[in-house]
Design a protein around this motif. Structure first.
Motif, mmCIF file in Angstrom:
data_model
loop_
_atom_site.group_PDB
_atom_site.id
_atom_site.type_symbol
_atom_site.label_atom_id
_atom_site.label_comp_id
_atom_site.label_asym_id
_atom_site.label_seq_id
_atom_site.Cartn_x
_atom_site.Cartn_y
_atom_site.Cartn_z
ATOM 1 N N VAL A 360 12.718 65.034 37.174
ATOM 2 C CA VAL A 360 12.134 64.730 38.493
ATOM 3 C C VAL A 360 13.120 63.914 39.336
ATOM 4 C CG1 VAL A 360 10.234 63.568 39.716
ATOM 5 C CG2 VAL A 360 9.777 64.844 37.617
ATOM 6 N N LEU A 361 13.280 64.370 40.563
ATOM 7 C CA LEU A 361 14.094 63.651 41.547
ATOM 8 C C LEU A 361 13.113 62.824 42.380
ATOM 9 C CD1 LEU A 361 16.766 65.590 43.532
ATOM 10 C CD2 LEU A 361 15.310 63.938 44.653
ATOM 11 N N ARG A 362 13.325 61.510 42.392
ATOM 12 C CA ARG A 362 12.303 60.624 42.970
ATOM 13 C C ARG A 362 12.811 59.918 44.221
ATOM 14 N NH1 ARG A 362 10.561 55.284 39.704
ATOM 15 N NH2 ARG A 362 12.493 55.925 38.703
ATOM 16 N N MET A 363 11.941 59.786 45.211
ATOM 17 C CA MET A 363 12.247 58.982 46.402
ATOM 18 C C MET A 363 11.232 57.831 46.490
ATOM 19 S SD MET A 363 13.664 61.278 49.435
ATOM 20 C CE MET A 363 12.155 61.854 50.158
ATOM 21 N N LEU A 364 11.772 56.622 46.636
ATOM 22 C CA LEU A 364 10.936 55.418 46.824
ATOM 23 C C LEU A 364 11.528 54.641 47.993
ATOM 24 C CD1 LEU A 364 10.682 53.627 43.317
ATOM 25 C CD2 LEU A 364 8.836 54.742 44.553
ATOM 26 N N PRO A 365 11.590 55.244 49.188
ATOM 27 C CA PRO A 365 12.303 54.561 50.275
ATOM 28 C C PRO A 365 11.548 53.319 50.745
ATOM 29 C CG PRO A 365 11.137 56.465 51.119
ATOM 30 C CD PRO A 365 10.959 56.494 49.631
ATOM 31 N N SER A 366 12.218 52.509 51.527
ATOM 32 C CA SER A 366 11.534 51.390 52.157
ATOM 33 C C SER A 366 10.356 51.932 52.964
ATOM 34 C CB SER A 366 12.497 50.678 53.112
ATOM 35 O OG SER A 366 13.583 50.212 52.369
ATOM 36 N N LEU A 367 9.313 51.136 53.068
ATOM 37 C CA LEU A 367 8.111 51.598 53.781
ATOM 38 C C LEU A 367 8.352 51.629 55.287
ATOM 39 C CD1 LEU A 367 5.428 49.628 51.699
ATOM 40 C CD2 LEU A 367 6.572 51.787 51.167
ATOM 41 N N THR A 368 9.508 51.115 55.701
ATOM 42 C CA THR A 368 9.884 51.118 57.112
ATOM 43 C C THR A 368 10.848 52.265 57.424
ATOM 44 O OG1 THR A 368 11.614 49.569 56.503
ATOM 45 C CG2 THR A 368 9.616 48.616 57.408
ATOM 46 N N VAL A 369 11.038 53.175 56.489
ATOM 47 C CA VAL A 369 11.967 54.298 56.672
ATOM 48 C C VAL A 369 11.614 55.063 57.960
ATOM 49 C CG1 VAL A 369 10.544 55.893 55.272
ATOM 50 C CG2 VAL A 369 13.010 56.278 55.455
ATOM 51 N N THR A 370 12.649 55.544 58.673
ATOM 52 C CA THR A 370 12.369 56.270 59.915
ATOM 53 C C THR A 370 12.271 57.780 59.630
ATOM 54 O OG1 THR A 370 14.697 56.639 60.387
ATOM 55 C CG2 THR A 370 13.730 54.582 61.234
ATOM 56 N N GLU A 371 11.734 58.504 60.611
ATOM 57 C CA GLU A 371 11.613 59.949 60.428
ATOM 58 C C GLU A 371 13.012 60.584 60.348
ATOM 59 O OE1 GLU A 371 8.779 61.870 62.983
ATOM 60 O OE2 GLU A 371 9.361 63.855 62.220
ATOM 61 N N ASP A 372 13.956 60.069 61.139
ATOM 62 C CA ASP A 372 15.323 60.602 61.090
ATOM 63 C C ASP A 372 15.933 60.446 59.701
ATOM 64 O OD1 ASP A 372 15.247 61.318 63.672
ATOM 65 O OD2 ASP A 372 16.624 59.766 64.421
ATOM 66 N N GLU A 373 15.685 59.272 59.104
ATOM 67 C CA GLU A 373 16.231 59.036 57.756
ATOM 68 C C GLU A 373 15.583 59.979 56.747
ATOM 69 O OE1 GLU A 373 17.474 54.332 58.315
ATOM 70 O OE2 GLU A 373 15.399 54.824 57.774
ATOM 71 N N LEU A 374 14.285 60.190 56.894
ATOM 72 C CA LEU A 374 13.613 61.132 55.983
ATOM 73 C C LEU A 374 14.184 62.532 56.179
ATOM 74 C CD1 LEU A 374 9.875 59.986 56.197
ATOM 75 C CD2 LEU A 374 11.415 59.766 54.236
ATOM 76 N N ASP A 375 14.403 62.924 57.440
ATOM 77 C CA ASP A 375 14.965 64.265 57.718
ATOM 78 C C ASP A 375 16.322 64.424 57.052
ATOM 79 O OD1 ASP A 375 12.833 65.185 59.166
ATOM 80 O OD2 ASP A 375 13.642 64.568 61.111
ATOM 81 N N ARG A 376 17.136 63.354 57.161
ATOM 82 C CA ARG A 376 18.477 63.429 56.569
ATOM 83 C C ARG A 376 18.386 63.597 55.045
ATOM 84 N NH1 ARG A 376 22.801 58.621 56.549
ATOM 85 N NH2 ARG A 376 23.903 59.533 54.795
ATOM 86 N N ALA A 377 17.488 62.832 54.429
ATOM 87 C CA ALA A 377 17.345 62.909 52.968
ATOM 88 C C ALA A 377 16.820 64.285 52.552
ATOM 89 C CB ALA A 377 16.411 61.812 52.485
ATOM 90 N N VAL A 378 15.812 64.783 53.262
ATOM 91 C CA VAL A 378 15.215 66.077 52.901
ATOM 92 C C VAL A 378 16.256 67.187 53.051
ATOM 93 C CG1 VAL A 378 13.463 67.788 53.578
ATOM 94 C CG2 VAL A 378 12.848 65.359 53.411
ATOM 95 N N ALA A 379 17.029 67.141 54.137
ATOM 96 C CA ALA A 379 18.052 68.179 54.349
ATOM 97 C C ALA A 379 19.091 68.126 53.227
ATOM 98 C CB ALA A 379 18.732 67.974 55.711
ATOM 99 N N ALA A 380 19.472 66.917 52.821
ATOM 100 C CA ALA A 380 20.469 66.787 51.750
ATOM 101 C C ALA A 380 19.900 67.318 50.433
ATOM 102 C CB ALA A 380 20.892 65.323 51.610
ATOM 103 N N ILE A 381 18.649 67.007 50.158
ATOM 104 C CA ILE A 381 18.022 67.482 48.906
ATOM 105 C C ILE A 381 17.962 69.014 48.910
ATOM 106 C CG2 ILE A 381 15.832 67.547 47.620
ATOM 107 C CD1 ILE A 381 15.455 64.559 48.478
ATOM 108 N N ALA A 382 17.537 69.573 50.063
ATOM 109 C CA ALA A 382 17.449 71.050 50.155
ATOM 110 C C ALA A 382 18.831 71.667 49.946
ATOM 111 C CB ALA A 382 16.862 71.447 51.511
ATOM 112 N N THR A 383 19.875 71.031 50.487
ATOM 113 C CA THR A 383 21.232 71.597 50.353
ATOM 114 C C THR A 383 21.693 71.537 48.892
ATOM 115 O OG1 THR A 383 21.704 70.855 52.572
ATOM 116 C CG2 THR A 383 23.604 71.478 51.239
#
Ligand code: PLP
Length: 386
Positions: A360-383
Motif C-alpha cells: 500500500v502506498l499511503r498519503m498522510l498529508p498535513s490537514l492544511t494541504v492545498t488542492e494544487d499540492e494534492l493535484d501534484r501528488a496525484v499526477a505523480a502517483i499516476a505517472t
C-alpha cells in the motif's frame, strides 16, 4: 551534499533526499536548494503543516518562560492544555495522562487496564500497529516487526477485524483489554467497520474488559472529525493519542474514563518529560488552531476530494487493486510491492509518500494541504504507476 554521506552510523534507510534544512506547510527544503512535496506530514505529526506559525510562536515564547517542570508541579501551559483536551474529549473520557510518544501512551493503556481489571490478557487486531516498546510491540500484529524480538510479553491474542465469533472466543476471563485502531495505518490503511467496533464494545462491557482505541494516527482531525471514533458510535474507556497532537513536537497522551481514574493511586505511573512545558505549548497551539479554523471538517472535505482525484487518475490501472481511506488518511493498494514506486516518486517527482504494509502506498498529508499540492501528488502517483 552527497546523499551517501548522510546518517553515517545509522541503520535507518535513507529516503534519497539531501538533508532537509527547513520546512513550511507541505514543502521540505534541502541544503542544496531542492524542494520536496511532503505527503507524509512526517508520519502525520505536522498536522497543521510544517512550522505552522502558531506552533512556532508558542514554542518560542514558552522556551523563554519555563522549559522544564516536574510532573507534580503544574505549569500554566500544562493546566491550559489539559483543560482544553478534557473539553474536547468525547464520551466517557475525562482525564489525560501526558507522555512523550505514541508507544508510551499504549504502554500506559496496558498498565491502566491491568490495574482496573486485575487481568493480564490483551486482544488486538490482525493488521494492527501500536508501537515498538515491548508492551505495545506485543500487541502489534506485523510479524516482521514483532518476531525478531520474540519471546516478548506473552499476553496477546490477535483476531481478524470484523470476525465477531473470533472476538467472542478470544475475550476469555484472563483478558482485561481490547485494543484497536479505528483505521489501521501501518497495517495498510484498513478502515475498521463501525458495526464491528460497536459489537466489540458491547462484548467488552458484558465481560468487564477495558475497551481501548488507538487514535495515535487517526486523532486530531486526520479522518474528518476531531477523533475518529466520534463518528463510529462507540465510547472507549481509554484512548491513546500522539502524532498530530504536537504538530511536530513530541508528545503523547492517554485519555481515560472516571472509573479508570479511581483505580490509579499517586505514583503508580509517571514520566519525567510527560507534560513538558514546550510540548504542552505546542499541543495547546495545535488544538486551539484545529478548533478555531475547523480543520477536521476541512480534512473531511479535502480527503474526499483527494480520494476522488486518486480514483479518477488510477481508474483501470492494472497495478491498482483499490483506493481507500478516511479523510486525509489515504491508501492505494497495489497488486505488487509499493517500495519501487515510492522511490520513483521521490527520485523523479520530488514527492514523498509512505508505505503501509508491503503493497500500500499511503498519503498522510498535513490537514492544511492545498488542492494544487494534492493535484501534484496525484499526477505523480499516476505517472509512476503508469
Ligand atoms: C496507530 C499507531 N499507534 C502507535 C504508534 C507508535 O507511536 P510512536 O512512534 O510515537 O511511538 C504509531 C506510530 O506510527 C501508530 O501509527
Amino acid at each position: 551534499m552527497d546523499i551517501e554521506q548522510q546518517g553515517a552510523g545509522s541503520w535507518i534507510p535513507r529516503r534519497g533526499t539531501p538533508p532537509i534544512s527547513r520546512a513550511s506547510g507541505c514543502i521540505l527544503y534541502d541544503v542544496d536548494g531542492g524542494e520536496w512535496l511532503d505527503m507524509t506530514a512526517a508520519f502525520g505529526v505536522a498536522c497543521l503543516g510544517h512550522c505552522h506559525p502558531a506552533v512556532v510562536k508558542a514554542v518560542q515564547d514558552q522556551a523563554a518562560r519555563v522549559m522544564a517542570s516536574p510532573i507534580g508541579l503544574y505549569t500554566e501551559t500544562r493546566a491550559e492544555l489539559l483543560s482544553k483536551l478534557v473539553e474536547l474529549l468525547p464520551g466517557k473520557l475525562e482525564h489525560v495522562f501526558l507522555c512523550n510518544s505514541g508507544t508510551e501512551a499504549i504502554e500506559a493503556g496496558i498498565k491502566f487496564a491491568r490495574l482496573q481489571t486485575g487481568r493480564r490478557g490483551v486482544v488486538s487486531l490482525k493488521g494492527s500497529f501500536h508501537g515498538r516498546t515491548l508492551g505495545a510491540l506485543s500487541s502489534t500484529w506485523n510479524p516482521k516487526i514483532r518476531k525478531p524480538f520474540e519471546p516478548i510479553l506473552d499476553i496477546n491474542t490477535f483476531v481478524t477485524p470484523g470476525d465477531l465469533e473470533a472476538l467472542d472466543a478470544a475475550l476469555t476471563e484472563d483478558v482485561g483489554l481490547f485494543l484497536a485502531e479505528p483505521v489501521q495505518g501501518e497495517g495498510g490503511v484498513n478502515v475498521v467497520e463501525a458495526e464491528y467496533l460497536q459489537a466489540a464494545e458491547k462484548l467488552c462491557r458484558e465481560r468487564g474488559v477495558v475497551f481501548m482505541l488507538d487514535e495515535i494516527q487517526t486523532g486530531f482531525g486526520r479522518t474528518g472529525t476531531m477523533f475518529t471514533h466520534e463518528a463510529l458510535g462507540v465510547e472507549p474507556d481509554l484512548m491513546a493519542m500522539a502524532k498530530g497532537l504536537g504538530g511536530g513536537f513530541p508528545i503523547g497522551g492517554l485519555a481515560y474514563s472516571g472509573s479508570i481514574h479511581e483505580a490509579l493511586k499517586p505514583g503508580v505511573h509517571g514520566s519525567t518529560y510527560g507534560g513538558n512545558p514546550l510540548a504542552c505549548a505546542a499541543a495547546l497551539a495545535v488544538v486551539e488552531t484545529l478548533v478555531a479554523e475547523k480543520i477536521p471538517a476541512r480534512a473531511a472535505e479535502m480527503g474526499a476530494l483527494a480520494k476522488a482525484k486518486l480514483e479518477a487518475a488510477l481508474e483501470g490501472n492494472p497495478k491498482v487493486r483499490e483506493v481507500r481511506g478516511k479523510g486525509l488518511m489515504l491508501g492505494v493498494e497495489l497488486r505488487e510491492k509499493s517500495a519501487p514506486y515510492l522511490a520513483a516518486l521521490t527520485k523523479d517527482h520530488q514527492v514523498i509518500a509512505l508505505n503501509a504494509g508491503q503493497t500500500v502506498l499511503r498519503m498522510l498529508p498535513s490537514l492544511t494541504v492545498t488542492e494544487d499540492e494534492l493535484d501534484r501528488a496525484v499526477a505523480a502517483i499516476a505517472t509512476v504507476l503508469s
